[in-house]
Design an enzyme around this catalytic site. Structure first.
Site, PDB file in Angstrom:
ATOM      1  N   GLY A  61      40.497  53.142  47.988  1.00  0.00           N
ATOM      2  CA  GLY A  61      39.237  52.078  48.000  1.00  0.00           C
ATOM      3  C   GLY A  61      39.658  50.733  48.205  1.00  0.00           C
ATOM      4  O   GLY A  61      40.718  50.500  48.918  1.00  0.00           O
ATOM      5  N   ASN A  62      38.709  49.753  48.029  1.00  0.00           N
ATOM      6  CA  ASN A  62      39.238  48.499  48.286  1.00  0.00           C
ATOM      7  C   ASN A  62      38.476  47.475  47.196  1.00  0.00           C
ATOM      8  O   ASN A  62      37.812  47.972  46.520  1.00  0.00           O
ATOM      9  CB  ASN A  62      38.782  47.935  49.678  1.00  0.00           C
ATOM     10  CG  ASN A  62      37.516  47.992  49.979  1.00  0.00           C
ATOM     11  OD1 ASN A  62      36.725  47.272  49.402  1.00  0.00           O
ATOM     12  ND2 ASN A  62      37.075  48.913  50.757  1.00  0.00           N
ATOM     13  N   ARG A  63      38.724  46.087  47.370  1.00  0.00           N
ATOM     14  CA  ARG A  63      38.457  45.249  46.164  1.00  0.00           C
ATOM     15  C   ARG A  63      37.096  44.472  46.479  1.00  0.00           C
ATOM     16  O   ARG A  63      36.643  43.638  45.617  1.00  0.00           O
ATOM     17  CB  ARG A  63      39.612  44.242  46.058  1.00  0.00           C
ATOM     18  CG  ARG A  63      41.067  44.859  45.670  1.00  0.00           C
ATOM     19  CD  ARG A  63      41.932  43.916  45.582  1.00  0.00           C
ATOM     20  NE  ARG A  63      41.518  42.554  44.740  1.00  0.00           N
ATOM     21  CZ  ARG A  63      42.549  41.570  44.437  1.00  0.00           C
ATOM     22  NH1 ARG A  63      43.711  41.750  44.951  1.00  0.00           N
ATOM     23  NH2 ARG A  63      42.052  40.601  43.571  1.00  0.00           N
ATOM     24  N   SER A  64      36.313  45.179  47.226  1.00  0.00           N
ATOM     25  CA  SER A  64      35.081  44.622  47.251  1.00  0.00           C
ATOM     26  C   SER A  64      34.204  44.919  46.255  1.00  0.00           C
ATOM     27  O   SER A  64      34.110  46.088  45.621  1.00  0.00           O
ATOM     28  CB  SER A  64      34.158  45.318  48.499  1.00  0.00           C
ATOM     29  OG  SER A  64      32.923  45.035  48.466  1.00  0.00           O
ATOM     30  N   ALA A 117      32.523  46.721  52.970  1.00  0.00           N
ATOM     31  CA  ALA A 117      33.839  46.802  53.200  1.00  0.00           C
ATOM     32  C   ALA A 117      34.132  48.210  53.273  1.00  0.00           C
ATOM     33  O   ALA A 117      34.621  48.825  52.672  1.00  0.00           O
ATOM     34  CB  ALA A 117      34.816  46.014  51.900  1.00  0.00           C
TER      35      ALA A 117
END
Ligand code: C5P
Length: 222
Positions: A29-32, A96
């Site tokens: 995943g990512n930090r959005s 994102a």
């Protein structure tokens, strides 16, 4: 244009990260946080638009009066956005989207193979906004660019490469951009740019939507 420049217009916003499953318990995943996109959806509704928000996995309440479609992976987001954007006037891609996903998702939890490195093969995801840009009768397209450096040159390049109408660029990393309440944006469109200074994401979203409405309306001849 009054307070509601987007009255009668259909706007689609994507927000949040995507999660790409490795196995039943792990993902990439990512930090959005989704906050910017959710604020943009609320601001577009306040500008009079009929808004569909395609949201990745985030823990945020739906802005009142906004239609929400929840998705998890980039491929699900792609499908949901293409279907929501059919006949829409404006698409704002604030999500994102993960650039890559594991080539295979394991049905069972992966086990540790003591000491040996684990290789994960990744496959590129579809570029959602670029695929909208390639379609006939496409909506006005606004992309986001989160960069840790060289904002202007990457944003200009992205505008051209993806064939879109506006880029909202912000600097991320070092306490900026992701997972914070304030943000600043630099807007680029073919032939111009404008800087929106640091302010709460809800205020920034209002200003962004006002600029998008101006550019959209000046191009649509209304
Ligand atoms: O190329 P980059 O990921 O920096 O571009 C960001 C912009 O492109 C955002 O508007 C994002 O929503 C969109 N994007 C997309 N599909 C992808 C990757 C990015 O629509 N697979």
């Amino acid at each position: 244009f009054g307070d509601q420049p987007l009255r009668g217009r259909r706007v689609v916003v994507s927000a949040g990260p995507t999660y790409e499953d490795i196995d039943p318990v792990r993902f990439i995943g990512n930090r959005s946080s989704g906050r910017m996109g959710f604020a943009v959806a609320g601001a577009a509704r306040d500008a009079g638009a009929d808004v569909t928000l395609v949201a990745g996995p985030v823990a945020l309440p739906t802005p009142p009066g906004v239609r929400r479609v929840d998705v998890r992976s980039a491929r699900q987001m792609h499908e949901a956005v293409l279907s929501a954007a059919r006949g829409a006037d404006i698409y704002i891609g604030a999500a994102a989207v993960g650039d890559y996903r594991p080539s295979e998702t394991s049905e069972h939890k992966l086990k540790k193979a003591s000491g040996a490195p684990l290789h994960l093969e990744l496959t590129e995801n579809p570029d959602i906004i670029a695929s909208l840009a390639a379609a006939d009768g496409r909506p006005f397209l606004v992309g986001f660019a989160a960069e840790t450096r060289e904002l202007a040159s990457y944003a200009g390049e992205k505008l051209r490469r993806k064939g879109i109408d506006m880029i909202a660029a912000n600097e991320v990393g070092g306490g900026k951009g992701f997972e914070v309440a304030d943000n600043a944006l630099h807007l680029y469109w073919p032939g111009g740019d404008e800087s929106l200074p640091e302010m709460p994401k809800t205020d920034l979203a209002r200003q962004l939507v006002a600029r998008i409405a101006e550019r959209f309306l000046s191009g649509s001849g209304t």
